[in-house]
Design a protein around this motif. Structure first.
Motif, short mmCIF file in Angstrom:
data_model
loop_
_atom_site.label_atom_id
_atom_site.label_comp_id
_atom_site.label_asym_id
_atom_site.label_seq_id
_atom_site.Cartn_x
_atom_site.Cartn_y
_atom_site.Cartn_z
N ASN A 171 21.24 -14.60 -17.42
CA ASN A 171 20.41 -14.73 -18.61
C ASN A 171 19.12 -15.47 -18.29
OD1 ASN A 171 22.21 -13.38 -20.23
ND2 ASN A 171 23.26 -15.23 -20.92
N ALA A 172 19.22 -16.53 -17.50
CA ALA A 172 18.03 -17.28 -17.11
C ALA A 172 17.13 -16.43 -16.23
CB ALA A 172 18.44 -18.56 -16.37
N LEU A 173 17.73 -15.63 -15.36
CA LEU A 173 16.96 -14.76 -14.49
C LEU A 173 16.22 -13.71 -15.30
CD1 LEU A 173 16.19 -13.92 -11.62
CD2 LEU A 173 18.26 -12.52 -11.54
N LEU A 174 16.88 -13.13 -16.31
CA LEU A 174 16.24 -12.14 -17.16
C LEU A 174 15.07 -12.75 -17.91
CD1 LEU A 174 16.07 -9.37 -18.50
CD2 LEU A 174 17.81 -10.14 -20.14
N GLU A 175 15.29 -13.92 -18.47
CA GLU A 175 14.23 -14.61 -19.21
C GLU A 175 13.04 -14.92 -18.29
OE1 GLU A 175 13.52 -18.75 -21.74
OE2 GLU A 175 15.55 -18.11 -21.19
N LYS A 176 13.33 -15.34 -17.07
CA LYS A 176 12.29 -15.67 -16.11
C LYS A 176 11.49 -14.41 -15.72
CE LYS A 176 11.75 -18.26 -11.77
NZ LYS A 176 11.05 -17.30 -10.94
N THR A 177 12.21 -13.30 -15.49
CA THR A 177 11.55 -12.05 -15.12
C THR A 177 10.63 -11.56 -16.22
OG1 THR A 177 13.44 -11.41 -13.74
CG2 THR A 177 11.92 -9.66 -14.40
N LEU A 178 11.11 -11.59 -17.46
CA LEU A 178 10.30 -11.16 -18.59
C LEU A 178 9.09 -12.07 -18.77
CD1 LEU A 178 13.10 -10.31 -21.18
CD2 LEU A 178 11.65 -8.69 -19.95
N SER A 179 9.31 -13.37 -18.64
CA SER A 179 8.22 -14.33 -18.81
C SER A 179 7.12 -14.12 -17.77
CB SER A 179 8.78 -15.75 -18.72
OG SER A 179 7.74 -16.70 -18.77
N GLU A 180 7.53 -13.90 -16.52
CA GLU A 180 6.55 -13.69 -15.45
C GLU A 180 5.79 -12.39 -15.64
OE1 GLU A 180 8.86 -16.16 -11.89
OE2 GLU A 180 9.00 -13.97 -12.00
N SER A 181 6.48 -11.35 -16.09
CA SER A 181 5.83 -10.06 -16.32
C SER A 181 4.78 -10.17 -17.41
CB SER A 181 6.86 -8.99 -16.69
OG SER A 181 7.75 -8.75 -15.62
N GLY A 209 8.24 -15.25 -9.05
CA GLY A 209 9.12 -16.12 -8.28
C GLY A 209 10.32 -15.38 -7.74
N GLY A 210 10.35 -14.06 -7.91
CA GLY A 210 11.47 -13.26 -7.43
C GLY A 210 11.29 -12.81 -6.00
N MET A 211 12.18 -11.90 -5.58
CA MET A 211 12.16 -11.45 -4.19
C MET A 211 10.94 -10.58 -3.90
SD MET A 211 16.16 -10.47 -3.65
CE MET A 211 16.25 -9.69 -5.25
N LYS A 212 10.50 -9.82 -4.90
CA LYS A 212 9.36 -8.92 -4.73
C LYS A 212 8.34 -9.18 -5.82
CE LYS A 212 10.67 -5.99 -1.36
NZ LYS A 212 9.84 -5.54 -0.24
N ASN A 213 7.11 -8.82 -5.55
CA ASN A 213 6.08 -8.95 -6.56
C ASN A 213 6.27 -7.88 -7.64
OD1 ASN A 213 4.91 -11.12 -5.31
ND2 ASN A 213 3.42 -9.90 -4.17
N SER A 214 5.62 -8.08 -8.76
CA SER A 214 5.78 -7.20 -9.92
C SER A 214 4.72 -6.10 -9.93
CB SER A 214 5.68 -8.01 -11.21
OG SER A 214 5.60 -7.18 -12.33
N SER A 215 5.12 -4.90 -10.37
CA SER A 215 4.19 -3.77 -10.50
C SER A 215 3.79 -3.53 -11.95
CB SER A 215 4.83 -2.50 -9.93
OG SER A 215 5.10 -2.63 -8.56
N VAL A 216 4.19 -4.42 -12.84
CA VAL A 216 3.95 -4.21 -14.27
C VAL A 216 2.46 -4.11 -14.58
CG1 VAL A 216 4.16 -5.26 -16.56
CG2 VAL A 216 6.10 -5.27 -15.00
N ILE A 227 -8.99 6.30 -5.33
CA ILE A 227 -8.37 5.15 -6.00
C ILE A 227 -7.38 4.56 -5.01
CG2 ILE A 227 -7.01 4.35 -7.95
CD1 ILE A 227 -8.08 6.67 -9.56
N TRP A 228 -7.65 3.34 -4.59
CA TRP A 228 -6.94 2.71 -3.47
C TRP A 228 -6.08 1.55 -3.98
CZ3 TRP A 228 -8.34 5.52 0.72
CH2 TRP A 228 -7.82 5.14 1.97
N PHE A 229 -4.79 1.63 -3.77
CA PHE A 229 -3.89 0.53 -4.13
C PHE A 229 -3.59 -0.28 -2.87
CE2 PHE A 229 -3.21 3.62 -7.46
CZ PHE A 229 -3.05 2.85 -8.60
N LEU A 230 -3.91 -1.55 -2.91
CA LEU A 230 -3.73 -2.38 -1.74
C LEU A 230 -3.20 -3.75 -2.16
CD1 LEU A 230 -4.13 -2.35 1.33
CD2 LEU A 230 -6.42 -3.27 0.99
N PHE A 231 -1.92 -3.96 -1.93
CA PHE A 231 -1.27 -5.22 -2.30
C PHE A 231 -0.56 -5.80 -1.10
CE2 PHE A 231 -1.78 -3.05 -6.33
CZ PHE A 231 -2.21 -4.07 -7.17
N HIS A 232 -0.40 -7.11 -1.12
CA HIS A 232 0.31 -7.83 -0.07
C HIS A 232 1.77 -7.34 -0.03
CE1 HIS A 232 0.91 -11.23 2.62
NE2 HIS A 232 2.05 -11.46 2.00
#
Length: 283
Positions: A94-104, A234-241, A183-188
């Motif tokens: 539940n905390a992880l879900l809340e954290k994921t939504l908050s970061e997005s 703060g997760g394992m991967k960055n967000s694509s949102v 259109i170039w997508f370039l992310f770490h």
């Protein structure tokens, strides 16, 4: 210089309150990178005003600028196993879900708060006017490029993936002209091929729309328009949102800019689906 190094460098000159925030920051760097201002203040047992003063002491305009720089530092110094360890500290699901939504939500807010309307207008104009659109991304950015391709192809013709084997990449780029738009997508984490291709395509005089996460001078100089997206988590991967939402906006903007052409294209598309009997309303 990293944010952590800035804190160490200026620690002796800080006030007692600033040193208190600095001590908390040095023990909870990851938390500061992905917490709201209010959460950071609570963690440091101080006021939001004191946290902002701490950020300004380091030379940042405010907490947002401080946090973006810190997020950039964190993402480049943690490998996947370390990011997993940090993610596990989130606790329950539940905390992880809340954290994921908050970061997005935070990434979306920061992304669109920073956009200048002129940049979005310029990007929309170039997408509308270009003879052909070529979309490019590698590794995880490939998924974003493919999403952009499918969305743009719905609202305008002549959209292609610049998706060929490495041995033919540069040859394919030779066919691009100044009337085309890439259109170039370039992310770490960046791939060497992505940066090499960016420079090579730009040398052909092709228009370039770069969608990335930070205004790095070594790559932004190769683009006509740069749209920055916040993707750190703060997760394992960055967000694509944020980049996905950005593409949704650009496609809608293109459709609204030329409604007659878009409506005709939609009608022909639906007619083709019906005649080919591709879709079914029955499960």
């Amino acid at each position: 210089m990293t944010v952590f190094q800035l804190v160490q460098q200026q620690y002796d000159e800080m006030t007692r309150t600033e040193k208190s925030v600095a001590a908390c920051f040095m023990h909870h760097t990851q938390a500061f990178a992905f917490s709201t201002l209010e959460q950071a203040a609570e963690l440091a047992d101080t006021s939001t005003t004191s946290v902002i003063r701490f950020c300004r002491r380091l030379g940042f305009a405010g907490y947002k600028e401080f946090q973006r720089s810190l997020q950039s530092d964190v993402s480049r110094h943690l490998d996947l196993s370390e990011r997993l360890d940090e993610s596990l500290q989130a606790g329950s699901r539940n905390a992880l879900l809340e954290k994921t939504l908050s970061e997005s939500i935070q990434n979306l807010e920061q992304t669109f708060a920073d956009f200048q309307s002129q940049c979005l207008e310029d990007a929309t104009n170039r997408i509308c006017r270009a003879k052909r659109i070529f979309v490019f991304g590698m590794r995880e950015s490939f998924a974003l490029a493919h999403y952009a391709y499918t969305r743009l192809l719905t609202v305008r013709p002549e959209v292609y993936m610049l998706d060929v084997g490495y041995n033919a990449m540069f040859e394919r780029a030779l066919d691009l002209t100044e009337d085309d738009l890439c259109i170039w997508f370039l992310f770490h984490r960046y791939t060497a091929v992505s940066r090499q291709m960016l420079q090579f395509v730009r040398s052909q005089g092709v228009q370039m729309l770069l969608i990335t996460e930070a205004p790095f001078e070594e790559i932004s100089g190769y683009a006509d328009v740069v749209l920055l997206c916040q993707v750190q988590t703060g997760g394992m991967k960055n967000s694509s949102v944020a980049p996905i939402c950005l593409m949704d906006y650009l496609c809608n903007a293109v459709a609204f800019r030329e409604p007659s052409r878009t409506s005709k294209r939609f009608s022909e598309f639906e007619k083709g689906l019906d005649e080919a009997d591709i879709l079914s309303d029955q499960l």
